[in-house]
Design a protein around this motif. Structure first.
Motif, PDB file in Angstrom:
ATOM      1  N   ASP A   2       2.025   1.873   5.051  1.00 35.94           N
ATOM      2  CA  ASP A   2       1.043   1.325   5.981  1.00 35.94           C
ATOM      3  C   ASP A   2       1.581   0.059   6.636  1.00 35.94           C
ATOM      4  N   SER A   3       0.909  -0.402   7.666  1.00 34.26           N
ATOM      5  CA  SER A   3       1.374  -1.575   8.408  1.00 34.26           C
ATOM      6  C   SER A   3       0.708  -2.868   7.936  1.00 34.26           C
ATOM      7  N   GLU A   4      -0.037  -2.799   6.840  1.00 29.74           N
ATOM      8  CA  GLU A   4      -0.717  -3.978   6.300  1.00 29.74           C
ATOM      9  C   GLU A   4       0.304  -5.032   5.855  1.00 29.74           C
ATOM     10  N   ILE A   5      -0.005  -6.302   6.112  1.00 33.40           N
ATOM     11  CA  ILE A   5       0.818  -7.398   5.592  1.00 33.40           C
ATOM     12  C   ILE A   5       0.377  -7.624   4.154  1.00 33.40           C
ATOM     13  N   LYS A   6       1.268  -7.328   3.211  1.00 31.70           N
ATOM     14  CA  LYS A   6       0.931  -7.424   1.796  1.00 31.70           C
ATOM     15  C   LYS A   6       1.403  -8.748   1.221  1.00 31.70           C
ATOM     16  N   HIS A  24       5.647  -2.955  -0.548  1.00 26.52           N
ATOM     17  CA  HIS A  24       5.518  -1.658   0.121  1.00 26.52           C
ATOM     18  C   HIS A  24       6.356  -0.594  -0.574  1.00 26.52           C
ATOM     19  N   GLN A  43       6.145 -15.516   6.065  1.00 24.16           N
ATOM     20  CA  GLN A  43       6.077 -14.068   6.242  1.00 24.16           C
ATOM     21  C   GLN A  43       7.481 -13.534   6.481  1.00 24.16           C
ATOM     22  N   TRP A  55       5.909  -5.524   6.404  1.00 23.42           N
ATOM     23  CA  TRP A  55       5.620  -6.954   6.493  1.00 23.42           C
ATOM     24  C   TRP A  55       4.996  -7.445   5.196  1.00 23.42           C
TER      25      TRP A  55
END
Length: 71
Positions: A2-6, A24, A43, A55
């Motif tokens: 997924d494109s979520e910033i973890k 990720h 980040q 990300w």
């Protein structure tokens, strides 16, 4: 992926390099910084993450968790 910033909550060291584990894909990546204070709150993008860009953000409260164990 997924494109979520973890969020990453632990910083490790391997030799002279600081490293984090990509949330990720689980692979290790080197992060730039002279000390943990420079790394916290930053980040990063893991470009080797499953042929995509994962990300992540190192939490302001991320702990120094020691050295990476030799395999």
């Amino acid at each position: 992926m997924d494109s979520e910033i973890k969020i990453v909550n632990a910083i490790y060291k391997d030799g002279g390099d600081y490293m984090i584990e990509c949330p990720h894909c689980g692979e290790w990546m080197i992060v730039e910084g002279d000390d943990t204070e420079e790394i916290r709150g930053e980040q990063y993008v893991h470009t080797d993450c499953d042929d995509a860009r994962g990300w992540l953000e190192v939490a302001d409260t991320a702990r120094y968790a020691g050295r990476v164990a030799a395999e």
